[in-house]
Scaffold this active site. Structure first.
Site, PDB file in Angstrom:
ATOM      1  N   HIS A  33       1.070  -1.226   0.049  1.00 25.73           N
ATOM      2  CA  HIS A  33      -0.220   0.045   0.080  1.00 25.73           C
ATOM      3  C   HIS A  33       0.962   1.274  -0.108  1.00 25.73           C
ATOM      4  O   HIS A  33       1.997   1.111   0.430  1.00 25.73           O
ATOM      5  CB  HIS A  33      -0.993  -0.043   1.239  1.00 25.73           C
ATOM      6  CG  HIS A  33      -1.691   0.950   1.449  1.00 25.73           C
ATOM      7  ND1 HIS A  33      -1.581   2.264   1.807  1.00 25.73           N
ATOM      8  CD2 HIS A  33      -3.202   0.983   1.062  1.00 25.73           C
ATOM      9  CE1 HIS A  33      -2.751   3.053   1.874  1.00 25.73           C
ATOM     10  NE2 HIS A  33      -3.698   2.246   1.556  1.00 25.73           N
ATOM     11  N   ASP A  65       2.931  -4.659   7.995  1.00 26.71           N
ATOM     12  CA  ASP A  65       1.859  -3.845   7.711  1.00 26.71           C
ATOM     13  C   ASP A  65       0.514  -4.744   8.155  1.00 26.71           C
ATOM     14  O   ASP A  65       0.132  -5.311   7.051  1.00 26.71           O
ATOM     15  CB  ASP A  65       1.682  -3.212   6.360  1.00 26.71           C
ATOM     16  CG  ASP A  65       0.520  -2.414   5.988  1.00 26.71           C
ATOM     17  OD1 ASP A  65      -0.542  -2.555   7.172  1.00 26.71           O
ATOM     18  OD2 ASP A  65       0.338  -1.829   4.961  1.00 26.71           O
ATOM     19  N   GLN A 104      -4.631  -4.912   7.023  1.00 26.93           N
ATOM     20  CA  GLN A 104      -5.674  -5.672   6.406  1.00 26.93           C
ATOM     21  C   GLN A 104      -5.656  -7.199   6.962  1.00 26.93           C
ATOM     22  O   GLN A 104      -6.764  -7.889   6.809  1.00 26.93           O
ATOM     23  CB  GLN A 104      -5.331  -6.018   4.795  1.00 26.93           C
ATOM     24  CG  GLN A 104      -5.451  -4.658   3.947  1.00 26.93           C
ATOM     25  CD  GLN A 104      -7.029  -4.177   3.986  1.00 26.93           C
ATOM     26  OE1 GLN A 104      -7.958  -4.855   4.124  1.00 26.93           O
ATOM     27  NE2 GLN A 104      -6.944  -2.741   3.850  1.00 26.93           N
ATOM     28  N   LYS A 128     -10.219  -0.409  10.744  1.00 24.72           N
ATOM     29  CA  LYS A 128     -10.382  -1.646   9.686  1.00 24.72           C
ATOM     30  C   LYS A 128     -10.954  -2.936  10.477  1.00 24.72           C
ATOM     31  O   LYS A 128     -10.754  -4.272  10.008  1.00 24.72           O
ATOM     32  CB  LYS A 128      -9.041  -2.058   8.788  1.00 24.72           C
ATOM     33  CG  LYS A 128      -8.844  -0.881   8.107  1.00 24.72           C
ATOM     34  CD  LYS A 128      -7.896  -1.223   6.800  1.00 24.72           C
ATOM     35  CE  LYS A 128      -7.200  -0.134   6.195  1.00 24.72           C
ATOM     36  NZ  LYS A 128      -7.948   0.723   5.363  1.00 24.72           N
ATOM     37  N   CYS A 148      -4.785   2.803  -3.529  1.00 26.42           N
ATOM     38  CA  CYS A 148      -3.615   3.230  -3.135  1.00 26.42           C
ATOM     39  C   CYS A 148      -2.386   2.106  -3.032  1.00 26.42           C
ATOM     40  O   CYS A 148      -1.543   1.870  -2.251  1.00 26.42           O
ATOM     41  CB  CYS A 148      -3.854   3.469  -1.560  1.00 26.42           C
ATOM     42  SG  CYS A 148      -5.041   4.831  -1.203  1.00 26.42           S
TER      43      CYS A 148
END
Lengths: 149, 420
Positions: free
Chosen positions: B137, B214, B217, B240, B378
């Site tokens: 991302h 990261d 998600q 999220k 993104c």
């Protein structure tokens, strides 16, 4: 259904499928890129200006149906127009898609009228205006990449 | 692996009842959009919030509102207790060793910027390398790019294959004595790929290279165990994972965080200030300048309670069913091409259609009450990798149903009708 048809009118779908003046113009006097980073619409606009008149206009690139049809219709409307006339049509188009142009009969708008439904879809106004803003900046002889973001 | 007992316990009827029970907790799902039932399939952008999260934030403002870590008065003590309680919940959720390792931020983006800035200042110099992957991302690209510009280091990118999986051999080849840090997504937001992060971390560790994961998600879909992963940093966003916007976490190993200078200066991150010298606060407060988003933090605590209270066997079975159903249904539609076919995926189906731009698909689906994301998500380098300007992305959460996937399929038929 009716809402969608007001956005995706036949003229728009047809110009999307068979865009007019969709070509490079090596002899262009002004070349400008229009880019909408949000959705990736990306066009190059070519203008040949002789004595203050748009002698030829073409474009190439890719994007959604609204942006492509809008660019295509724009080229058909502006060929042969003076810069002042072109700016005037741009103003009409801009007020049409932003919903500021009320109570105007579609007949007087001609092909522009097909974009009357865009004002109901705020997220798509930028798609419809991309080529027009690019043209506007090209006439202003701005040479930077034009973005509607 | 699922045992036969679980399979029996989670037959379709039981799953349906479970999903209804979940849906009941999300008031927004009762909304109508363009006179249609809302079908919310944009969960990778942000998830909806359950009543318990909304209530927790409302309760805070009505009954506890005050600044934390300062006042000796009743409200301040209660608010501090509630806010710091969330730190312990986060530690437990991630299985971190200590609450000193839980830094609260505004979200994944700020967490990554914090590391790129602070770790970068201490440990990255000209000639060094930072390694990321081709599926990141923008928030796991740009902070490193800025760091490289500042220091004269080079940004290296591990490639992905056509299915959307990291080419591990290439990744391994890029790890070397100049590599100072690795940044990788646990789950790709544009493709849905679940990366073998544990393996990728262990490969980096062979060269003693720290790794930032990261997890934006991954957090809503997978159980996360930072000590098992052994990553140096793990970043996530509350919004999220059924929590509020503007709040996130940076997990960092204590010894690494201790070796790093502060990120921002201000109140709360200091122990004492004179014009000559400032003594910084202990972990994790050294990295938390200024009054934080207290209500959002408390809302995040409620989201963690919600997540930990879920039957995770049901969550993974249900989400797997949704992904499978969507993949199968979309694959059958002529002219539809799914982007990202990794062997392990979570929660995301990205696709394109012949002759119809994603933006047009998004508008037509919206008229059917269906919220999907269209664009580059993104992740412009991912789009470039596949030679497409954009995709349509349907992303799932626990409250989605098979009926909603059928609605998506009907919506795509509408797209075809409009564009004949």
């Amino acid at each position: 259904m009716s809402d969608l048809r007001s956005l995706y009118q036949e003229i728009i779908l047809e110009h999307n499928k068979n865009p007019r003046n969709f070509r490079k113009m090596p002899e262009a006097s002004r070349i400008l890129e229009g880019y909408n980073p949000l959705c990736g619409d990306h066009y190059t606009l070519y203008l040949k200006i002789i004595d203050d008149t748009i002698a030829d206009i073409s474009f190439e690139g890719s994007g959604c149906a609204i942006s492509k049809a809008s660019a295509s219709v724009m080229t058909t409307l502006l060929k042969g127009k003076t810069k002042t006339e072109a700016e005037k049509i741009f103003e009409t188009f801009h007020s049409l898609v932003t919903g500021e142009l009320k109570d105007v009969s579609f007949e007087t708008l001609g092909k522009l009228g097909a974009f009357g439904g865009v004002s109901e879809f705020p997220a798509r106004v930028k798609c419809a205006s991309l080529a027009w803003h690019t043209m506007h900046n090209a006439l202003d002889a701005k040479t930077d990449l034009v973005s509607t973001e | 692996m699922m045992t036969s007992e679980n399979v029996v316990a989670l037959n379709d009827v039981a799953l349906e009842a479970w999903t209804s029970m979940i849906r009941e907790q999300f008031p927004i799902l009762k909304n109508r959009v363009h006179d249609k039932n809302l079908v919310y399939l944009d969960n990778a952008a942000t998830t909806q919030k359950p009543e318990s999260v909304l209530d927790a934030m409302d309760h805070y403002y009505r009954h506890l509102n005050s600044n934390i870590h300062r006042g000796v008065h009743f409200l301040s003590e209660r608010a501090t207790e509630a806010y710091e309680g969330v730190r312990e919940k986060t530690r437990s959720f991630l299985n971190a060793a200590s609450t000193k390792e839980i830094v609260f931020t505004r979200g994944t983006t700020e967490s990554i910027n914090l590391v790129a800035d602070s770790f970068g200042r201490a440990f990255v110099k000209s000639g060094d390398e930072v390694l990321i992957t081709a599926m990141e991302h923008h928030s796991n690209i740009v902070p490193w790019q800025l760091l490289c510009e500042r220091t004269g280091a080079s940004l290296m990118v591990a490639p992905i294959d056509d299915r959307g999986e990291i080419i591990v051999e290439e990744y391994e080849r890029l790890l070397n004595g100049r590599t100072r840090i690795v940044g990788l997504a646990h789950v790709s937001n544009a493709l849905g790929t679940v990366n073998p992060v544990k393996h990728l971390i262990s490969l980096a560790h062979r060269h003693r290279i720290p790794v930032l994961v990261d997890g934006a998600q991954a957090a809503p879909h997978l159980r996360i165990n930072v000590r098992d992963l052994d990553c140096e940093f793990y970043a996530l966003s509350a919004h999220k994972m059924y929590g509020p916007t503007g709040f996130g976490v940076l997990y960092g190993k204590q010894n690494v965080l201790e070796a790093m200078p502060p990120y921002q200066g201000g109140g709360d991150m200091i122990r004492s200030v004179t014009f000559e010298k400032t003594i910084f606060n202990d972990l994790p407060y050294k990295f938390e300048a200024g009054t934080p988003s207290i209500a959002e933090g408390i809302g995040f605590g409620a989201a963690l309670d919600f997540l930990t209270g879920l039957d995770w066997n049901a969550v993974s079975t249900h989400e797997h069913h949704l992904l499978q159903a969507a993949t199968d249904a979309l694959s059958e539609i002529s002219g539809v091409r799914i982007i990202g076919n990794a062997a392990e995926k979570a929660g995301v189906v990205s696709f394109v259609m012949d002759d119809v731009h994603p933006h047009d698909i998004g508008t037509i689906l919206d008229q059917e009450g269906i919220a999907v994301r269209t664009g580059h998500h993104c992740a412009q380098p991912v789009m470039l990798r596949y030679g497409i300007p954009a995709t349509v992305r349907a992303s799932f959460a626990i409250y989605n149903t098979k009926e909603e996937i059928e609605a998506l399929v009907r919506g795509i038929s509408r797209v075809k009708e409009v564009f004949h």
